[in-house]
Design a protein around this motif. Structure first.
Motif, mmCIF file in Angstrom:
data_model
loop_
_atom_site.group_PDB
_atom_site.id
_atom_site.type_symbol
_atom_site.label_atom_id
_atom_site.label_comp_id
_atom_site.label_asym_id
_atom_site.label_seq_id
_atom_site.Cartn_x
_atom_site.Cartn_y
_atom_site.Cartn_z
ATOM 1 N N ALA A 51 -5.299 -4.490 -3.077
ATOM 2 C CA ALA A 51 -6.212 -4.729 -2.173
ATOM 3 C C ALA A 51 -6.350 -6.216 -1.931
ATOM 4 N N MET A 88 -4.883 5.533 -2.790
ATOM 5 C CA MET A 88 -4.653 5.351 -4.042
ATOM 6 C C MET A 88 -4.681 3.616 -4.219
ATOM 7 N N SER A 89 -3.840 3.133 -3.117
ATOM 8 C CA SER A 89 -3.758 1.783 -3.415
ATOM 9 C C SER A 89 -4.899 0.790 -2.913
ATOM 10 N N ARG A 90 -5.969 1.421 -2.068
ATOM 11 C CA ARG A 90 -7.051 0.434 -1.879
ATOM 12 C C ARG A 90 -8.084 0.364 -2.953
ATOM 13 N N TYR A 91 -7.841 1.180 -3.798
ATOM 14 C CA TYR A 91 -8.517 1.226 -5.277
ATOM 15 C C TYR A 91 -8.216 0.202 -5.992
ATOM 16 N N LEU A 92 -6.986 -0.218 -6.211
ATOM 17 C CA LEU A 92 -6.430 -1.337 -7.024
ATOM 18 C C LEU A 92 -6.517 -2.634 -6.638
ATOM 19 N N GLU A 93 -7.369 -3.459 -7.620
ATOM 20 C CA GLU A 93 -7.440 -4.680 -7.265
ATOM 21 C C GLU A 93 -6.391 -5.556 -6.708
ATOM 22 N N LYS A 100 -11.762 -1.808 3.243
ATOM 23 C CA LYS A 100 -11.898 -0.422 4.043
ATOM 24 C C LYS A 100 -11.454 -0.780 5.249
ATOM 25 N N GLY A 152 -12.807 4.725 2.503
ATOM 26 C CA GLY A 152 -12.986 4.421 0.737
ATOM 27 C C GLY A 152 -12.202 3.273 0.361
ATOM 28 N N GLY A 153 -12.553 2.888 -1.179
ATOM 29 C CA GLY A 153 -11.835 1.915 -1.677
ATOM 30 C C GLY A 153 -12.542 0.508 -1.666
ATOM 31 N N LEU A 154 -11.695 -0.389 -2.233
ATOM 32 C CA LEU A 154 -12.127 -1.788 -2.496
ATOM 33 C C LEU A 154 -12.213 -2.412 -1.082
ATOM 34 N N HIS A 192 0.805 -1.151 0.037
ATOM 35 C CA HIS A 192 -0.049 0.248 -0.083
ATOM 36 C C HIS A 192 0.772 1.218 0.018
#
Length: 350
Positions: free
Chosen positions: A196, A188-193, A267, A263-265, A182
């Motif tokens: 995550a 930024m990184s929590r939204y990348l599959e 949490k 937020g993000g994929l 991360h």
């Protein structure tokens, strides 16, 4: 910060030359911003005449024939400034750095233990405990940095620390840092599959001893409490976080990554919610990257119950909106002796 990473049309960061095919500095393994220099202030590896202090450990040196600095690493010095260079009267900036001065980011190019200017808490280095610590400063009577910058607000209370009472309400030491998967707070990184999936949940790392003491189950839930907030995460029990023996008693360490948020994929609670804010007096960097806490099994309360839960802790700890840790914590005897000495010196001067 990526300037130079594609120098000569090559992805410098992707280089992987074997250590058997290059020097011990390994300049062709990856890349270091901005000039692929691996050790800062490396002029200090040579004596005032520019010769290596140790031939066996030669790192950078002055090549008198070529009239330039050279060596195993990129010299962190003006390439053609000889060791014999002396600054003319009135020089400033780079011209004021003499050929014998390695510390080029300092105004005079010199390193120093005694810094008569430039440091709010100078001129000599010393040890201070963090603002939140379970132990008394063993070096001398002042507990924490007396010149620290504080924000004395209702939403920024501090856990008690010696010589205050009720330190046992928050008996453990916690800190945070990052994971490879991360980036910073994770926005930024929590939204990348892929990232995550590799690190999907907030967790709290503890030792087997602390897990046994608090009834924490590996991969179960726990929550961490300070005077500011409470966060929850999965329990990770490892041998890495060993208990420390200090002043004849055991103190446990707690570690958390700070990459989660709402937020993000994936949490999770933000570890930064646990910290109060106090700043280093010189460059105003957050000093409170370590603090004291309590750890309990199970998930945290939510809503109004969560606020009430934290308030129960602050009440037991004697933390109120109107009280803050003292800035000066040396004993009255020491302060009185210092004042008496100052008075005597003034009388002697007269």
């Amino acid at each position: 910060i990526y300037t130079g990473v594609y120098a000569d049309g090559v992805n410098q960061a992707n280089r992987r030359k074997s250590r058997h095919e290059q020097s011990f500095v390994a300049p062709e393994w990856g890349w270091a911003w901005p000039m692929n220099r691996r050790i800062l202030y490396n002029r200090a590896s040579a004596d005032p005449e520019g010769r290596p202090w140790s031939e066996r450990k030669a790192y950078v040196w002055w090549d008198a024939d070529a009239q330039q600095w050279t060596g195993e690493d990129v010299p962190d010095f003006e390439k053609t400034k000889p060791p014999s260079y002396r600054a003319p009267a009135g020089a400033d900036g780079v011209e004021a750095i003499e050929g014998i001065d390695p510390f080029i980011m300092q105004g005079d190019g010199k390193g120093a233990l005694y810094a008569p200017q430039g440091l709010v808490d100078g001129p000599m280095p010393t040890h201070y405990e963090p603002v939140e610590s379970p132990f008394r400063n063993q070096l001398y009577g002042q507990q924490a940095n007396p010149t620290r910058v504080e924000y004395r607000r209702d939403d920024n209370p501090m856990n008690p620390a010696p010589p205050e009472e009720h330190v046992d309400v928050f008996p453990f030491v916690f800190t945070t840092s990052r994971l490879t998967e991360h980036h910073t707070a994770g926005g930024m990184s929590r939204y990348l599959e892929h990232l995550a999936e590799l690190q999907p949940e907030m967790f709290v790392e503890v030792s087997p001893a602390l897990a046994a003491e608090r009834g924490l189950e590996h991969m179960g839930w726990c929550h961490v409490v300070t005077a500011r907030s409470v966060v929850e995460g999965r329990v990770l029990v490892t041998e890495r976080l060993r208990p420390l023996k200090v002043e004849g008693r055991t103190v446990h360490q707690v570690w958390m990554p700070y990459h989660w948020g709402s937020g993000g994929l994936v949490k999770g609670d933000s570890a930064n919610d646990l910290f109060g804010i106090t700043l280093d007096p010189n460059v105003l960097i957050q000093e409170s990257k370590v603090g004291t806490c309590d750890v309990q099994p199970g998930r945290r309360p939510t809503g109004a119950a969560m606020r009430q839960y934290v308030e129960e802790y602050t009440s037991r700890a004697g933390v109120t909106d109107a009280e803050y840790p003292p800035i000066v914590t040396v004993s009255d005897d020491i302060v009185t002796a210092s004042e008496d000495t100052g008075t005597q010196e003034e009388e002697d001067d007269e």
